[in-house]
Design an enzyme around this catalytic site. Structure first.
Site, PDB file in Angstrom:
ATOM      1  N   ASP A  14       0.852  -1.188   0.000  1.00 31.54           N
ATOM      2  CA  ASP A  14       0.000   0.000   0.000  1.00 31.54           C
ATOM      3  C   ASP A  14       0.889   1.241   0.000  1.00 31.54           C
ATOM      4  OD1 ASP A  14      -1.911   1.940   0.424  1.00 31.54           O
ATOM      5  OD2 ASP A  14      -2.933   0.834   2.011  1.00 31.54           O
ATOM      6  N   ASP A  54      -3.133   2.332  -5.978  1.00 28.16           N
ATOM      7  CA  ASP A  54      -1.977   2.351  -5.069  1.00 28.16           C
ATOM      8  C   ASP A  54      -1.873   1.147  -4.145  1.00 28.16           C
ATOM      9  OD1 ASP A  54      -4.035   3.057  -3.207  1.00 28.16           O
ATOM     10  OD2 ASP A  54      -2.492   3.975  -1.955  1.00 28.16           O
ATOM     11  N   GLU A  55      -2.593   0.089  -4.451  1.00 32.59           N
ATOM     12  CA  GLU A  55      -2.580  -1.082  -3.568  1.00 32.59           C
ATOM     13  C   GLU A  55      -2.641  -2.355  -4.370  1.00 32.59           C
ATOM     14  OE1 GLU A  55      -5.553  -1.709  -0.536  1.00 32.59           O
ATOM     15  OE2 GLU A  55      -5.652   0.466  -0.318  1.00 32.59           O
TER      16      GLU A  55
HETATM   17 MG   LIG Z   1      -2.495   4.053   0.199  1.00 31.73          MG
END
Ligand SMILES: [Mg+2]
Length: 463
Positions: free
Chosen positions: A29, A123-124
Site C-alpha cells: 500500500d 496504489d494497492e
Molecule cells: Mg495508500
DNA sequence: TCTGGGGTCCTAGGACCC
DNA sequence: TCTGGGGTCCTAGGACCC
C-alpha cells in the site's frame, strides 16, 4: 510486533502449503499516494501540508500528505473542513493520468516478484508469493526488496503487510504505516510480518473498525452487542453475529475475526461496471441542463466502453438531490451497446420518468451519474451498427484518412456513424471496437441488403 | 463538517419458470 | 387442484473500499 504465542485458533487450512510460517500473501500500500506523487512533481512541497482533491465548493480530500494529517486532516473529509483545520495547506486538483502512469510502473515492480498480482486500486495490490518461495526470511526479504525498489525507482514510500491471508496482510500493512503521534509523524516499520502463530495476538486487540469490510454502520451495530475488538467478535458464536449483521456480512465478519479467510489472490478480475458521475457546484433545476449533462456523461461512459472493448446491456442513472437523497434507475436493454447516442437516449428517458414520478427538479439536482453494467467483451457480439437517424456530426465519412494517416476510414456506408459525436478519433474508436483493428484502413464492410431496413450493417471481415 | 468519483459486493422483492 | 419451493433475472437500495 511479530512476537507472541499462538493459542488454539481456527485457521483456513493449508491453502498456501508453503514455508514454515505459511505467510505467502503480501499487501502493498503506497503511503499518501496522490499527495506523494504531487510532492515529487513539485519538490518545494516536501514537508508541507498538501491536499489532493476537489478544490471547488463541494470538494473532498482524496489524499493528504502526512504533514497535513498532523492537523487532523483525513481523506474523504470535505475540503472546507480540511482547510479550517489546516489553512496553510496547498490544495491541488490532482492529475489522475499521472497517478495511473506511476501506478502502472509500480505494479510492474510487483510483477517482477511474482505474476500473481491483484491490484485493488491505483496504489494497492495483493501479491501471492507462495510460488516465489515464501519462507519467513524470504517473504520478509521480498517485502523489503519491493519497498527498496519502489523508493529507488519512483521515489515513493510504501508499506507492506505479510501474512497467511489477505485480511491479515491488509491489516498488517496498515499497522506498518507511519502514524501521527501528538503533533508529529512517527515513521512506521514499513514491513510487518504476522506469522500464523501470531495471528490471534495480532488481531484480537484491534478495534472492530480496523477490519476490512467493517464501516460506520456495521461498527455501530456491533457496538450495540457490546463488542469493541476483533477478539470480542471471535468469541461470539457465528449465529449471534449473523443475527446482528445478516447472513452474508455476519458469517464473513465472524470468520475474519477468527482468522478464517480463504479468498485467493486473483490476477485477472474482469471489469463489472464503468461509470461516470459529476457533482455540480450549484444544484441543477432545469431539464435542459440535466439532459446536457446526461449526454456528456453517457458520452464519457460509451467512449470508455469502446476503449475497453466492452459492451453493456444494463444502463443506470444516479440522481442525487440537494437534500442528498440519492436514487438510481436502471434498464436492461434487449441488446448490449457501446453507443453514446443510445446510452444517452435511455439515460434521458429514465430521468424523464423519474421526474414524472418524483418531481426531482423541484428539489434541485446535486449530482448526476451514468453507469454501464452487465458487461461483455465486444468480440462476443454480433457486429452490427445502428444506422444514423441524422448525418454524422463532425463530417466523418468513409474513405477519410485515419488519424495516423496510415489508411482510410473503412468502407462504411454514409450515415452509419450517426452515433459518433466527436469526429474522427471517436469514429475510429467505434469502428475498432465493433469490427476489430483490421477494419481500420484495410477492412471491408457492406450493408446487408436485407438488414438495411432494420438499420444495421455487417462487416465481411468478421473473425 | 456537510458530505468526490470510481468501483465491488450483498439483500430483497417481484416476475417467471420448473 | 392446491401448495410449496427453488432458481434466475431484473430493479432499487445500501454498505463498504480507496
Ligand atoms: Mg495508500
Amino acid at each position: 510486533m511479530v512476537n507472541g504465542r499462538f493459542f488454539g485458533f481456527m485457521t483456513s487450512g493449508s491453502r498456501t502449503g508453503s514455508g514454515d510460517h505459511g505467510v505467502s500473501v503480501l499487501h502493498v500500500d503506497m503511503d499518501a499516494f496522490f499527495a506523494s506523487v504531487e510532492v515529487l512533481r513539485r519538490p518545494s512541497l516536501r514537508g508541507r501540508p498538501v491536499l489532493v482533491g476537489g478544490a471547488g465548493p463541494r470538494g473532498v480530500v482524496a489524499a493528504a500528505s502526512y504533514p497535513a494529517r498532523v492537523f487532523g486532516v483525513r481523506s474523504a473529509m470535505p475540503m472546507s473542513t480540511a482547510l479550517r483545520l489546516c489553512p496553510e495547506a496547498v490544495v491541488l486538483d490532482g492529475d489522475h493520468a499521472s497517478y495511473r502512469a506511476v501506478s502502472t510502473r509500480i505494479m510492474e515492480i510487483f510483477r517482477d516478484v511474482t505474476p500473481a498480482v491483484e491490484p485493488l486500486s491505483l496504489d494497492e495490490a495483493f501479491l501471492d508469493v507462495s510460488s516465489a518461495r515464501s519462507l519467513l526470511g524470504e517473504a520478509e526479504e521480498l517485502a523489503a526488496g519491493i519497498r527498496r525498489r519502489v523508493l529507488e525507482q519512483e521515489g515513493l514510500h510504501c508499506s507492506v503487510g505479510v501474512a497467511r491471508t489477505k485480511h491479515v496482510a491488509k491489516l498488517a500493512s496498515d499497522a506498518a504505516k507511519p502514524r501521527i503521534v501528538g503533533r508529529r509523524v512517527k515513521p512506521g516499520p514499513g514491513v510487518i510480518v504476522v506469522t500464523a502463530d501470531d495471528e490471534a495476538d495480532f488481531l484480537r486487540p484491534l478495534p472492530i473498525r480496523a477490519m476490512w469490510g467493517v464501516g460506520p454502520k456495521t461498527a455501530e451495530k456491533l457496538s450495540r452487542l457490546g463488542v469493541a475488538t476483533i477478539g470480542d467478535i471471535a468469541d461470539l458464536d457465528s449465529d449471534t453475529v449473523v443475527a446482528c449483521l445478516g447472513e452474508g456480512v455476519g458469517r464473513h465478519i465472524h470468520a475474519l475475526a477468527n482468522g478464517i479467510d480463504d479468498r485467493p489472490v486473483e490476477v485477472d478480475r474482469p471489469t463489472k461496471s464503468i461509470s461516470q458521475e459529476s457533482t455540480f457546484p450549484i444544484d441543477l433545476v432545469g431539464s435542459d441542463d440535466v439532459n446536457a449533462q446526461l449526454v456528456s456523461l453517457a458520452d464519457g461512459v460509451a467512449s470508455r466502453l469502446r476503449q475497453a472493448g466492452l459492451y453493456s446491456r444494463t444502463i443506470s442513472i444516479k440522481v442525487r438531490l440537494g437534500s442528498f437523497e440519492t436514487m438510481t434507475r436502471s434498464v436492461t436493454l434487449p441488446a448490449a451497446t457501446a453507443g453514446s447516442r443510445e446510452i444517452a437516449a435511455v439515460s434521458k428517458e429514465m430521468f424523464t420518468r423519474l421526474h414524472a414520478d418524483r418531481d426531482v427538479l423541484t428539489a434541485g439536482i446535486r449530482l448526476l451519474g451514468v453507469a454501464a453494467g452487465a458487461l461483455t467483451p465486444s468480440s462476443s457480439h454480433q457486429l452490427t451498427l445502428d444506422l444514423a437517424p441524422e448525418p454524422p456530426v463532425g463530417g466523418v465519412k468513409s474513405g477519410m484518412s485515419t488519424p495516423s494517416g496510415s489508411g482510410s476510414v473503412f468502407d462504411v456506408v454514409d450515415g452509419a456513424l450517426g452515433e459518433i459525436d466527436d469526429g474522427v478519433d471517436d469514429a475510429v474508436d467505434v469502428i475498432r471496437s465493433k469490427f476489430g483493428d483490421r477494419a481500420i484502413g484495410r477492412g471491408k464492410s457492406r450493408v446487408r441488403p436485407d438488414a438495411r431496413d432494420q438499420g444495421s450493417i455487417e462487416t465481411s471481415d468478421r473473425p
